[in-house]
Design a protein around this motif. Structure first.
Motif, PDB file in Angstrom:
ATOM      1  N   VAL A  57       0.849  -1.090  -0.053  1.00  0.00           N
ATOM      2  CA  VAL A  57      -0.010   0.109   0.105  1.00  0.00           C
ATOM      3  C   VAL A  57       0.962   1.247   0.034  1.00  0.00           C
ATOM      4  O   VAL A  57       0.787   2.195  -0.606  1.00  0.00           O
ATOM      5  N   GLN A  58       1.955   1.151   0.769  1.00  0.00           N
ATOM      6  CA  GLN A  58       2.888   2.458   0.735  1.00  0.00           C
ATOM      7  C   GLN A  58       3.290   2.606  -0.677  1.00  0.00           C
ATOM      8  O   GLN A  58       3.585   3.737  -1.103  1.00  0.00           O
ATOM      9  N   ASP A  59       3.973   1.530  -1.282  1.00  0.00           N
ATOM     10  CA  ASP A  59       4.425   1.719  -2.521  1.00  0.00           C
ATOM     11  C   ASP A  59       3.465   2.074  -3.452  1.00  0.00           C
ATOM     12  O   ASP A  59       3.942   3.226  -4.298  1.00  0.00           O
ATOM     13  N   LEU A  60       2.318   1.861  -3.482  1.00  0.00           N
ATOM     14  CA  LEU A  60       1.224   2.381  -4.355  1.00  0.00           C
ATOM     15  C   LEU A  60       1.121   3.792  -4.228  1.00  0.00           C
ATOM     16  O   LEU A  60       1.044   4.626  -4.917  1.00  0.00           O
ATOM     17  N   ASN A  61       0.737   4.185  -2.677  1.00  0.00           N
ATOM     18  CA  ASN A  61       0.626   5.448  -2.510  1.00  0.00           C
ATOM     19  C   ASN A  61       1.771   6.697  -2.795  1.00  0.00           C
ATOM     20  O   ASN A  61       1.448   7.920  -3.251  1.00  0.00           O
ATOM     21  N   GLN A  62       2.960   5.970  -2.487  1.00  0.00           N
ATOM     22  CA  GLN A  62       4.117   6.870  -3.094  1.00  0.00           C
ATOM     23  C   GLN A  62       4.165   7.077  -4.297  1.00  0.00           C
ATOM     24  O   GLN A  62       4.488   8.128  -4.866  1.00  0.00           O
TER      25      GLN A  62
ATOM     26  N   THR B 229       3.690  10.520  -9.033  1.00  0.00           N
ATOM     27  CA  THR B 229       3.227  11.006 -10.345  1.00  0.00           C
ATOM     28  C   THR B 229       2.513  12.110 -10.394  1.00  0.00           C
ATOM     29  O   THR B 229       2.513  13.078 -11.166  1.00  0.00           O
ATOM     30  N   LYS B 230       1.320  12.172  -9.539  1.00  0.00           N
ATOM     31  CA  LYS B 230       0.745  13.518  -9.349  1.00  0.00           C
ATOM     32  C   LYS B 230       1.570  14.950  -9.244  1.00  0.00           C
ATOM     33  O   LYS B 230       1.043  15.914  -9.752  1.00  0.00           O
ATOM     34  N   HIS B 231       2.559  14.563  -8.411  1.00  0.00           N
ATOM     35  CA  HIS B 231       3.458  15.813  -8.265  1.00  0.00           C
ATOM     36  C   HIS B 231       4.064  16.365  -9.750  1.00  0.00           C
ATOM     37  O   HIS B 231       4.288  17.480  -9.960  1.00  0.00           O
ATOM     38  N   LYS B 232       4.468  15.292 -10.324  1.00  0.00           N
ATOM     39  CA  LYS B 232       5.077  15.457 -11.714  1.00  0.00           C
ATOM     40  C   LYS B 232       4.278  16.201 -12.668  1.00  0.00           C
ATOM     41  O   LYS B 232       4.515  17.298 -13.368  1.00  0.00           O
ATOM     42  N   LEU B 233       2.963  15.691 -12.668  1.00  0.00           N
ATOM     43  CA  LEU B 233       1.901  16.316 -13.421  1.00  0.00           C
ATOM     44  C   LEU B 233       1.558  17.710 -12.955  1.00  0.00           C
ATOM     45  O   LEU B 233       1.174  18.397 -14.025  1.00  0.00           O
TER      46      LEU B 233
ATOM     47  N   GLN C 268      -7.265   3.420  -7.699  1.00  0.00           N
ATOM     48  CA  GLN C 268      -6.480   4.809  -7.793  1.00  0.00           C
ATOM     49  C   GLN C 268      -6.893   5.526  -8.784  1.00  0.00           C
ATOM     50  O   GLN C 268      -7.229   5.255  -9.822  1.00  0.00           O
ATOM     51  N   LYS C 269      -6.974   6.856  -8.550  1.00  0.00           N
ATOM     52  CA  LYS C 269      -7.382   8.116  -9.782  1.00  0.00           C
ATOM     53  C   LYS C 269      -6.351   8.974  -9.790  1.00  0.00           C
ATOM     54  O   LYS C 269      -5.575   9.351  -8.926  1.00  0.00           O
ATOM     55  N   PHE C 270      -6.027   9.457 -11.235  1.00  0.00           N
ATOM     56  CA  PHE C 270      -5.397  10.636 -11.136  1.00  0.00           C
ATOM     57  C   PHE C 270      -6.121  12.110 -10.831  1.00  0.00           C
ATOM     58  O   PHE C 270      -5.516  12.748 -10.196  1.00  0.00           O
ATOM     59  N   ASP C 271      -7.313  12.167 -10.882  1.00  0.00           N
ATOM     60  CA  ASP C 271      -8.395  12.931 -10.471  1.00  0.00           C
ATOM     61  C   ASP C 271      -9.574  12.347 -10.157  1.00  0.00           C
ATOM     62  O   ASP C 271      -9.877  11.118 -10.245  1.00  0.00           O
ATOM     63  N   ASN C 272     -10.668  13.099 -10.070  1.00  0.00           N
ATOM     64  CA  ASN C 272     -11.824  12.654  -9.744  1.00  0.00           C
ATOM     65  C   ASN C 272     -12.564  11.426 -10.759  1.00  0.00           C
ATOM     66  O   ASN C 272     -13.319  10.816 -10.420  1.00  0.00           O
ATOM     67  N   ASP C 273     -12.297  11.850 -12.055  1.00  0.00           N
ATOM     68  CA  ASP C 273     -12.992  11.034 -12.732  1.00  0.00           C
ATOM     69  C   ASP C 273     -12.066  10.259 -13.909  1.00  0.00           C
ATOM     70  O   ASP C 273     -12.324   9.679 -14.965  1.00  0.00           O
TER      71      ASP C 273
ATOM     72  N   LYS D 101       5.832  19.844 -26.297  1.00  0.00           N
ATOM     73  CA  LYS D 101       6.852  19.236 -25.606  1.00  0.00           C
ATOM     74  C   LYS D 101       6.484  18.758 -24.159  1.00  0.00           C
ATOM     75  O   LYS D 101       6.360  17.433 -23.666  1.00  0.00           O
ATOM     76  N   TRP D 102       5.837  19.728 -23.361  1.00  0.00           N
ATOM     77  CA  TRP D 102       5.053  19.401 -22.208  1.00  0.00           C
ATOM     78  C   TRP D 102       4.071  18.452 -22.346  1.00  0.00           C
ATOM     79  O   TRP D 102       3.578  17.646 -21.455  1.00  0.00           O
ATOM     80  N   ASP D 103       3.151  18.627 -23.352  1.00  0.00           N
ATOM     81  CA  ASP D 103       1.895  17.493 -23.410  1.00  0.00           C
ATOM     82  C   ASP D 103       2.610  16.288 -23.673  1.00  0.00           C
ATOM     83  O   ASP D 103       2.083  15.132 -23.242  1.00  0.00           O
ATOM     84  N   LYS D 104       3.895  16.238 -24.287  1.00  0.00           N
ATOM     85  CA  LYS D 104       4.317  14.864 -24.551  1.00  0.00           C
ATOM     86  C   LYS D 104       4.908  14.239 -23.055  1.00  0.00           C
ATOM     87  O   LYS D 104       4.721  13.133 -22.862  1.00  0.00           O
ATOM     88  N   GLU D 105       5.540  15.059 -22.531  1.00  0.00           N
ATOM     89  CA  GLU D 105       6.075  14.851 -21.196  1.00  0.00           C
ATOM     90  C   GLU D 105       4.938  14.330 -20.504  1.00  0.00           C
ATOM     91  O   GLU D 105       4.857  13.463 -19.450  1.00  0.00           O
ATOM     92  N   TYR D 106       3.828  15.088 -20.362  1.00  0.00           N
ATOM     93  CA  TYR D 106       2.473  14.565 -19.604  1.00  0.00           C
ATOM     94  C   TYR D 106       2.081  13.350 -19.741  1.00  0.00           C
ATOM     95  O   TYR D 106       1.944  12.615 -19.019  1.00  0.00           O
ATOM     96  N   SER D 107       1.904  13.169 -21.260  1.00  0.00           N
ATOM     97  CA  SER D 107       1.330  11.898 -21.551  1.00  0.00           C
ATOM     98  C   SER D 107       2.546  10.535 -21.063  1.00  0.00           C
ATOM     99  O   SER D 107       2.075   9.598 -20.667  1.00  0.00           O
ATOM    100  N   ASP D 108       3.792  11.137 -21.420  1.00  0.00           N
ATOM    101  CA  ASP D 108       4.552   9.860 -20.623  1.00  0.00           C
ATOM    102  C   ASP D 108       4.454   9.554 -19.290  1.00  0.00           C
ATOM    103  O   ASP D 108       4.421   8.260 -19.039  1.00  0.00           O
ATOM    104  N   VAL D 109       4.479  10.562 -18.379  1.00  0.00           N
ATOM    105  CA  VAL D 109       4.303  10.295 -16.842  1.00  0.00           C
ATOM    106  C   VAL D 109       2.951   9.595 -16.600  1.00  0.00           C
ATOM    107  O   VAL D 109       2.798   8.675 -15.980  1.00  0.00           O
ATOM    108  N   VAL D 110       1.827   9.843 -17.427  1.00  0.00           N
ATOM    109  CA  VAL D 110       0.585   9.250 -17.150  1.00  0.00           C
ATOM    110  C   VAL D 110       0.693   7.705 -17.537  1.00  0.00           C
ATOM    111  O   VAL D 110       0.451   6.823 -16.820  1.00  0.00           O
ATOM    112  N   GLN D 111       1.352   7.398 -18.674  1.00  0.00           N
ATOM    113  CA  GLN D 111       1.823   5.933 -19.233  1.00  0.00           C
ATOM    114  C   GLN D 111       2.472   5.222 -18.416  1.00  0.00           C
ATOM    115  O   GLN D 111       2.357   3.950 -18.156  1.00  0.00           O
TER     116      GLN D 111
END
Length: 382
Positions: free
Chosen positions: A118-123, A128-132, A189-194, A154-164
């Motif tokens: 659980v700790q690994d998952l949450n960390q 990831t959320k901090h990077k986004l 787990q979610k990136f955001d509410n939806d 460039k940033w959209d690509k970086e954002y997509s890579d982090v999500v992936q």
């Protein structure tokens, strides 16, 4: 007499040993929290329930103990916003260490495999959320920059890579721990509410099935399993709608035998408005609906209305007897094996269930019953 006493002692010892098998202990040290209270809540599906609270000693030490019969989620809290999530199994001796100032973000846990997962998952998700968030803030800071268009790409690509990367991490986690209750957390787990991290229904189905076989009494597993079933039904509904749209002018064909053994195709009734009705002789709702259909059939059959009734029965005698008793004069078919192909093609989830087809076989209404069906037929045929 001595043998009896020894026997009683052995039984008592065995009983204590059995009790210990479900007895957990959570202890540890939290600095800068001396003489403050720490709380233990059980994390339910949609709420939390207070279990116990203790005052932290002058040396920063605390201890909880209790009983669980399967891996259970707990919140270990210094306050409503300063807490960690634990996943405790029976007989685990869990050690937790941290500092009150940043307890929720930086702590150590040992003696509990589930809690470590659980700790690994949450960390991982927190990083990831901090990077986004950091990438998103760049869009705000440089929106008026002359080079913003190129920077945005460039940033959209970086954002997509982090999500992936996060999706791949979570997917690999689920695959690596198929029977761990930590998968419940990973799947929700979610990136955001939806926006769920894991969006693969097959992974959800596999994990829900595995966990249900191991922990069928867990509230979290029951909820996960029920949610998975609902999503599967929703997916089938969506595929059915897509299939109908792609078919254009035709509904999926059905070719099944009538009570005389003669195969009758649904398409053979084209040129009339057809009510495709799914039913079963032993289904009470179906039998209640039959007299209504008889009335509508007598009212509209001469005006171009027909009924094609598909039976889900597996007993021919009961099927034919119900047709005779209910006075069903229209086309009735069934293979006495549940007519599973037709049921699957039309995504039938309940009985009775129907589709109304126009003269060209196009589905124009779904599961219309009683007065609503009468009104629709009147509009179409009168």
């Amino acid at each position: 007499m001595k043998r009896i006493i020894v026997f009683v002692i052995l039984i008592a010892a065995f009983a204590v040993a059995c009790d210990d098998s479900t007895h957990y202990k959570i202890s540890g040290t939290i600095t800068n929290a001396e003489e403050k209270y720490i709380y233990l809540d059980e994390l339910k599906v949609s709420s939390s329930e207070a279990v116990d609270s203790v005052k932290i000693g002058k040396n920063g030490k605390f201890e909880f103990d209790g009983v669980v019969h399967h891996p259970t989620f707990f919140l270990l809290k210094l306050s409503e916003k300063n807490f960690i999530t634990l996943l405790i199994d029976s007989a685990e001796q869990v050690e937790v260490a941290g500092d009150a100032a940043n307890f929720s973000r930086d702590y150590r846990v040992s003696g509990s495999e589930g809690s470590s997962l659980v700790q690994d998952l949450n960390q991982q998700l927190s990083e990831t959320k901090h990077k986004l968030d950091s990438i998103a803030s760049l869009h705000v800071m440089f929106r008026t920059d002359p080079n913003y268009t190129e920077l945005k790409k460039k940033w959209d690509k970086e954002y997509s890579d982090v999500v992936q990367n996060q999706r791949e991490y979570s997917q690999n986690f689920v695959n690596a721990h198929p029977f761990s209750m930590a998968n419940v957390l990973a799947l929700y787990q979610k990136f955001d509410n939806d926006n769920f991290v894991i969006q693969d229904l097959q992974s959800l189905k596999t994990a829900a099935s595995a966990l249900n076989s191991f922990y069928p009494e867990s509230e979290h597993v029951k909820a996960l399993y029920a949610n998975t079933i609902k999503l599967m039904k929703d997916e089938r509904n969506a595929k059915m709608q897509q299939f109908i749209q792609e078919q254009g002018t035709n509904s999926p064909e059905i070719l099944l035998p009538n009570p005389d053994g003669k195969e009758v195709a649904l398409s053979s009734l084209q040129g009339k408005y057809v009510l495709l009705q799914f039913w079963a002789s032993q289904d009470r709702g179906s039998r209640i609906m039959n007299p209504v259909l008889v009335e509508l059939y007598n009212k509209y059959s001469r005006k171009g209305f027909e009924i094609y009734q598909v039976s889900l029965d597996q007993n021919r005698y009961e099927w034919v007897d119900a047709i005779d008793k209910d006075g069903l004069k229209w086309t009735n078919v069934g293979d006495m094996e549940g007519s599973t192909k037709a049921v699957s093609n039309y995504n039938v989830q309940e009985l009775p269930y129907n589709y109304l087809l126009d003269e060209e076989g196009v589905i124009i209404a779904k599961n219309v019953k009683g007065p609503a069906l009468d009104k629709l037929l009147k509009e179409l045929l009168d």
